[in-house]
Design an enzyme around this catalytic site. Structure first.
Site, PDB file in Angstrom:
ATOM      1  CD  GLU A   1     -40.734  33.339 -74.647  1.00 33.76           C
ATOM      2  OE1 GLU A   1     -40.011  34.162 -75.219  1.00 33.76           O
ATOM      3  OE2 GLU A   1     -40.259  32.389 -73.971  1.00 33.76           O
TER       4      GLU A   1
ATOM      5  CB  CYS B   1     -37.696  42.457 -80.556  1.00 39.55           C
ATOM      6  SG  CYS B   1     -38.363  41.295 -81.716  1.00 39.55           S
TER       7      CYS B   1
ATOM      8  CG  HIS C   1     -41.637  36.021 -79.408  1.00 42.55           C
ATOM      9  ND1 HIS C   1     -40.372  36.559 -79.342  1.00 42.55           N
ATOM     10  CD2 HIS C   1     -41.773  35.254 -78.306  1.00 42.55           C
ATOM     11  CE1 HIS C   1     -39.756  36.131 -78.250  1.00 42.55           C
ATOM     12  NE2 HIS C   1     -40.582  35.328 -77.610  1.00 42.55           N
TER      13      HIS C   1
HETATM   14  O1  SUG Z   1     -35.824  35.286 -77.587  1.00 44.45           O
HETATM   15  N1  SUG Z   1     -33.014  36.116 -79.525  1.00 44.45           N
HETATM   16  C1  SUG Z   1     -34.271  36.521 -78.920  1.00 44.45           C
HETATM   17  C2  SUG Z   1     -35.016  37.482 -79.832  1.00 44.45           C
HETATM   18  C3  SUG Z   1     -36.231  38.048 -79.154  1.00 44.45           C
HETATM   19  C4  SUG Z   1     -37.073  38.835 -80.092  1.00 44.45           C
HETATM   20  N2  SUG Z   1     -38.197  39.338 -79.419  1.00 44.45           N
HETATM   21  C5  SUG Z   1     -39.446  39.447 -79.918  1.00 44.45           C
HETATM   22  N3  SUG Z   1     -39.779  38.856 -81.025  1.00 44.45           N
HETATM   23  N4  SUG Z   1     -40.301  40.102 -79.235  1.00 44.45           N
HETATM   24  C6  SUG Z   1     -35.134  35.299 -78.611  1.00 44.45           C
HETATM   25  O2  SUG Z   1     -35.135  34.363 -79.438  1.00 44.45           O
HETATM   26  C7  SUG Z   1     -30.844  35.026 -79.552  1.00 44.45           C
HETATM   27  C8  SUG Z   1     -29.602  35.080 -78.699  1.00 44.45           C
HETATM   28  C9  SUG Z   1     -28.464  34.316 -79.279  1.00 44.45           C
HETATM   29  O3  SUG Z   1     -28.678  33.366 -80.032  1.00 44.45           O
HETATM   30  O4  SUG Z   1     -27.304  34.671 -78.967  1.00 44.45           O
HETATM   31  C10 SUG Z   1     -32.098  35.473 -78.799  1.00 44.45           C
HETATM   32  O5  SUG Z   1     -32.222  35.246 -77.624  1.00 44.45           O
END
Ligand code: SUG
Length: 456
Positions: A176, A368, A247
């Site tokens: 990730e 993020c 994460h």
């Molecule tokens: O991978 N949300 C992302 C958020 C990523 C956050 N990044 C970090 N924490 N570094 C994920 O879960 C949700 C998309 C949706 O549900 O439409 C999403 O992909």
């Protein structure tokens, strides 16, 4: 050897299909807001303004372009045929979950774009990047090839930058990116300690309620291929994952010698801190700022994203600045913790709040949205200047977004073939603005392939 270096950030520019599709199990905000209408124009402007804040604080800031969405090539690979509009229509009818994945604007979360090892730590003196394969979630697994293109465009000099392919796209090597990596050091250009946080072993039977997204073996492979010195591997706590910590950067952030984290971040906190101390010996004295469950229950940490803040040193500043989302300010417990930390005599001296609400509702806070890249002056000089955010580029991108992005997008609108056309037109113009060339996106390459050859 230590050479002067700075922290730069590359943020994912939020794409025109920004939506709430509930695609990420274990990411509570994503599940909670599933099916809500989104505001793509507000989202991209919030992201741009957050980037501008960093420019004003004196940090180099870059823009990573959105990916082409809906991802028609992905849908064609599933057997849908005909015109692009026909592919989209049939996919929404026959395979709506795949269609929704193909529409996600998830590349905005650049902390998941790649893992980065600066030249001070890498074996060969280059800055190394490995795009994350993001195999745990279908929609995110579609990102890495285009992410590599974007990184190649931003870091074009192979003598200074090594942009690798993603690790093989298998669960055993689930990766990730930087969201599970914290680099600590005395100063940015000095050799550091690379904390790589993983959720499960490749062959472990995983029975948690939510996926553990980072495999230990992926973290090891990254450190190995980047030649990263000072690697420390730590297990993310099972309790944290079960509570919605998808994460590590949801409960932990670090900068320079400071690690700021929640009590429940690591499976074995004492062991993790001891390993960091050992790896830092002779390099720097780590400063640990731990927040207890009593002061901030895990659920508040996750909903308010206190730890998904950017922790930066502004040039000339002697203490660190914590850039939190406004949700932290609105949560009385989180705000009290942030303000107590900033007013104590510790390494964090200031708190600021930024509005990234549209992204937050999908579980994406200020940290993020950015990929942190430590660069020496010479490396900074070798980046693509057209992708660097200046006041002029900020204004130009705001104007571009105002023209192309919809104010509101309901889930059903994702099936609208006109949205596909609008998005492509917007991206086509963007490739000019960011000097990415006329073949950056798959649709541009397809169009070029269909054009008749020029008469000699
Ligand atoms: O991978 N949300 C992302 C958020 C990523 C956050 N990044 C970090 N924490 N570094 C994920 O879960 C949700 C998309 C949706 O549900 O439409 C999403 O992909």
């Amino acid at each position: 050897m230590t050479s002067a270096a700075v922290e730069a950030n590359a943020d994912g520019l939020i794409g025109p299909t920004h939506s709430y599709a509930g695609l990420s199990p274990g990411n509570l905000a994503s599940s909670l807001n599933k099916g809500e209408a989104s505001n793509p124009r507000a989202a991209v402007l919030q992201g741009l303004d957050k980037m501008k804040t960093l420019v004003e604080l004196g940090l180099p800031q870059f823009v990573l372009p959105p990916h082409e969405r809906p991802d028609i090539a992905f849908l064609r690979s599933l057997g849908f045929t005909g015109s692009d509009a026909a592919v989209l229509e049939a996919a929404w009818k026959d395979a709506p979950s795949f269609a929704a994945a193909a529409c996600s604007a998830s590349p905005m979360w650049a902390a998941n774009a790649a893992t980065v090892t600066p030249s001070a730590d890498s074996g060969d003196g280059r800055v190394h990047f490995t795009p994350a394969n993001l195999v745990t979630n279908l929609h995110r697994s579609l990102e890495h090839a285009q992410t590599k293109r974007a990184l190649d465009a931003l870091f074009p000099d192979p003598a200074r930058f090594a942009v690798h392919d993603a690790l093989p796209s298998v669960g055993h090597l689930a990766d990730e990116g930087a969201a599970n990596h914290v680099r600590l050091c005395a100063e940015h250009g000095a050799p550091g300690v690379n904390l790589l946080v993983w959720g499960r072993e490749a062959w472990e039977g995983w029975d948690g309620p939510y996926p553990a997204r980072q495999a230990h073996e992926a973290s090891q492979a990254l450190a190995r291929r980047h030649g990263a010195s000072g690697a420390v591997f730590a297990r993310q706590s099972r309790t944290a994952i079960a509570g919605g910590t998808f994460h590590n950067d949801v409960v932990c952030v670090g900068a320079l010698n400071t690690l700021f984290f929640h009590e429940l971040a690591f499976e074995d906190t004492a062991e993790t801190l001891a390993a960091i101390r050992k790896a830092a010996k002779g390099l720097f004295e780590p400063a640990f700022v731990e927040v207890s469950t009593a002061d901030l229950p895990l659920a508040d940490a996750i909903s308010s994203y206190l730890f998904n803040s950017m922790l930066i040193q502004a040039p000339g500043g002697d203490r660190l600045t914590l850039i939190c989302p406004t949700e932290t300010e609105e949560n009385p417990r989180s705000r009290a913790v942030a303000e107590r930390i900033a007013s104590s005599n510790g390494p964090i001296g200031q708190v600021r709040y930024v509005d990234v609400r549209q992204s937050m509702r999908n579980g994406g806070g200020p940290a993020c949205l950015r990929l942190r890249v430590v660069l020496t002056e010479a490396e900074l000089g070798a980046t693509n200047p057209a992708m660097r955010l200046t006041d002029a580029l900020h204004a130009r991108l705001r104007e571009w977004a105002d023209r192309w992005y919809r104010e509101t997008l309901r889930p059903a609108d994702l099936a609208d073939p006109q949205l596909l056309d609008e998005s492509r037109s917007a991206l086509d113009e963007l490739t000019g603005i960011l000097s990415l060339g006329g073949d950056f996106y798959p649709f541009q390459r397809d169009q070029a392939a269909k054009r008749p050859p020029l008469e000699a």
